[in-house]
Design an enzyme around this catalytic site. Structure first.
Site, PDB file in Angstrom:
ATOM      1  N   GLU A 191      -4.697   7.803  -3.209  1.00 19.98           N
ATOM      2  CA  GLU A 191      -5.109   6.797  -2.531  1.00 19.98           C
ATOM      3  C   GLU A 191      -5.678   5.722  -3.726  1.00 19.98           C
ATOM      4  OE1 GLU A 191      -4.738   6.441   0.533  1.00 19.98           O
ATOM      5  OE2 GLU A 191      -5.689   4.644   1.116  1.00 19.98           O
TER       6      GLU A 191
ATOM      7  N   HIS B  85       1.848   4.497  -3.008  1.00 20.12           N
ATOM      8  CA  HIS B  85       1.853   5.771  -2.611  1.00 20.12           C
ATOM      9  C   HIS B  85       3.047   6.433  -3.216  1.00 20.12           C
ATOM     10  CE1 HIS B  85      -1.827   6.659  -0.359  1.00 20.12           C
ATOM     11  NE2 HIS B  85      -1.767   5.939   0.463  1.00 20.12           N
TER      12      HIS B  85
ATOM     13  N   HIS C  58       0.894  -1.290   0.068  1.00 19.07           N
ATOM     14  CA  HIS C  58       0.009   0.032  -0.054  1.00 19.07           C
ATOM     15  C   HIS C  58       0.860   1.392   0.091  1.00 19.07           C
ATOM     16  CE1 HIS C  58      -3.569   2.417   1.029  1.00 19.07           C
ATOM     17  NE2 HIS C  58      -2.825   3.279   1.819  1.00 19.07           N
ATOM     18  N   GLU C  59       1.792   1.258   0.964  1.00 17.14           N
ATOM     19  CA  GLU C  59       2.578   2.504   1.210  1.00 17.14           C
ATOM     20  C   GLU C  59       3.507   2.788  -0.067  1.00 17.14           C
ATOM     21  OE1 GLU C  59       1.895   4.758   3.266  1.00 17.14           O
ATOM     22  OE2 GLU C  59       0.650   3.398   4.370  1.00 17.14           O
TER      23      GLU C  59
HETATM   24 CO    CO Z   1      -3.217   5.247   2.098  1.00 18.02          CO
END
Ligand code: CO
Length: 503
Positions: A296, A270, A266-267
């Protein structure tokens, strides 16, 4: 007016904005350090240093000279399309920043500090009452802020717009209620089927092995370690000082390997976005990632659409098994895949599956509207929270730490933020559908460990534009459709029908 005059003025603007970005990125570096390596004793002066830089940044953002420069540039016809967009957006931010009286800026900063401390203490003492008075002051300030900013229909709109330019309650009311009905209906079908076992995901996993596997996954998605690094922190986050220096953090627990893995992906999502922003636009809107929904959408595309797919793990599961042979050498890929996609209503938002996650968001959205548009008394918050969890997720909250005290957002004054998480997931599914149309061999490529075609597509269609477009605008440009729930619903239906054997 000769063209050279326009370009001279535009260069003055770039110079100012780059200096402002330098200050803000230096603040980001200090904040990153605060969460990773700073000794406890450093807190007092670090706070002072950040306040000084914040004041300096605010002075630069609202300086009359910047205002005059922008007025002159707005009249110039010779600007390129990107230059014009940059000027218009900076002008919009300038006007917004100007509206804030310095007394309100100060009051909000102080309230956030006190509110955050009260939140920590309330969690330690399992007492919502410790948090309530500070939260009440924060809500009063957010209402004031909404009035100063202005809004189309209701005060909550002003707060939504802070996190996603142009977002309104009206837009959300067209998306959220039907989405909720679809999710609840799919959930009830899933709950009639037997649940696959997932206990092996909580087996012991050595921390050093976890750390190395996290790095392996970042590498696999295309994270550039020459322009970024990973460190440890209490809560995982991503921050950026420039597209050439992007930081991700992670945390590890010996029995929560899965939490580390998907938080890492997830990170990483980003971070790939931040690394892909155009460096030549540094300091300008075209070089910044200001839309939370787009941000996101990147993290969730990697975490869920790719990182929870059978194709991705067809290639990477052997590496997982090799690193964590007990118990995984005896767990088949298909069983692993079913376990990592288990759907189960639960109390904690950040641990929720891809489907029920959004029910957590709808609950916060309903409560925030009542707090900002109506006058919900703060002391009624826990009861309302618990009632909504019983109604929507059929779970019982027995401790406010697992309930109304679980998220940090309100203590920071971040109201209107939660809806961007759900919109990010919807947009991720729209990118995913578009990717599958434009790269027809996508699953085969993923099953061979190739992610570069995906990253290149994202760089070209999304990362390269910075914040020149809102999520809605970019979605229409890339997919030809508005930001909506259809692609997400097709995606979850296809995925869970297969996993749970539904018809
Ligand atoms: Co996030």
């Amino acid at each position: 007016m000769p063209k050279s005059d326009t370009s001279r003025l535009y260069h003055q603007l770039v110079k100012r904005m780059r200096a402002l970005a330098d200050i803000k990125n230096t603040m980001a570096l200090l904040q990153w350090d605060q969460e990773t390596y700073m000794p406890k004793g450093g807190a007092l002066f670090r706070g002072q240093q950040l306040t000084t830089l914040a004041e300096l940044a605010h002075r630069m953002e609202t300086s009359p000279a910047l205002g005059q420069l922008l007025e002159k540039l707005l009249d110039k016809a010779e600007l390129s399309e990107v230059e014009r967009k940059n000027v218009e957006l900076i002008h919009l931010y300038y006007q917004k920043a100007k509206r804030y009286p310095s007394s309100l800026v100060k009051a909000l900063t102080q309230a956030a500090n006190r509110c955050f401390m009260a939140w920590i203490q309330a969690r330690q003492e399992h007492q919502f009452a410790v948090f309530a008075p500070e939260l009440e002051k924060m809500i009063a300030l957010k209402k004031q802020e909404a009035e100063i900013l202005g809004y189309p229909a209701c005060p909550y709109d002003a707060l939504l717009d802070q996190h996603e330019r142009g977002l309104t309650t009206e837009i959300l009311e067209n998306i959220f209620p039907p989405l909720r009905e679809h999710i609840l209906s799919l959930l009830s079908k899933i709950q009639q089927k037997p649940q696959p076992p997932d206990d092996f995901l909580y087996a012991y996993a050595d921390k050093q092995q976890q750390w190395e596997f996290g790095l392996y996954l970042l590498q696999a998605t295309g994270f550039d370690f020459n322009k970024g690094r990973q460190d440890l922190s209490e809560h995982p986050f991503t921050t950026s000082f420039s597209p050439h220096d992007v930081r991700v953090t992670t945390r590890m627990h010996e029995h929560q390997l899965a939490t580390m893995v998907w938080s890492c992906i997830h990170e990483g999502g980003h971070a790939l976005y931040e690394q892909g922003l155009p460096a030549e636009q540094y300091g300008m809107p075209g070089g910044q990632a200001s839309s939370l929904v787009i941000h996101e959408s990147q993290s969730r595309l990697w975490e869920n659409c790719i990182g929870r797919s059978l194709a991705f793990w067809t290639f990477h599961y052997p590496a997982w098994q090799k690193r964590f042979p007990t118990p995984f050498s005896h767990i088949a890929l298909e069983d692993f895949y079913r376990a990592i996609n288990l759907v189960k209503p639960s109390l904690i938002r950040t641990e929720a599956d891809e489907l029920t996650y959004h029910l957590h968001i709808f609950i916060r959205y309903e409560i925030e509207k009542k707090l900002i548009n109506e006058h919900l008394p703060i002391q009624e918050l826990p009861d309302l929270w618990n009632a909504l969890y019983a109604e929507m997720l059929d779970v019982k909250v027995s401790d406010d730490v697992q309930g109304v005290l679980q998220d940090v957002h309100w203590s920071h004054g971040s109201l209107g933020y939660f809806p961007t998480y759900t919109l990010g997931s919807l947009l991720a599914a729209q990118w995913w559908e578009q990717l599958q149309q434009e790269l027809p061999q996508l699953d085969e490529a993923l099953a061979q460990g190739q992610t570069a075609p995906i990253l290149n597509w994202l760089r070209k269609h999304i990362h390269g534009y910075g914040s020149l477009y809102t999520a809605e605008e970019l979605c229409r440009r890339v997919t030809g459709k508005p930001l909506q729930a259809d692609a997400f619903l097709r995606y979850v239906q296809q995925k869970y029908f297969r996993i749970y054997g539904l018809e």
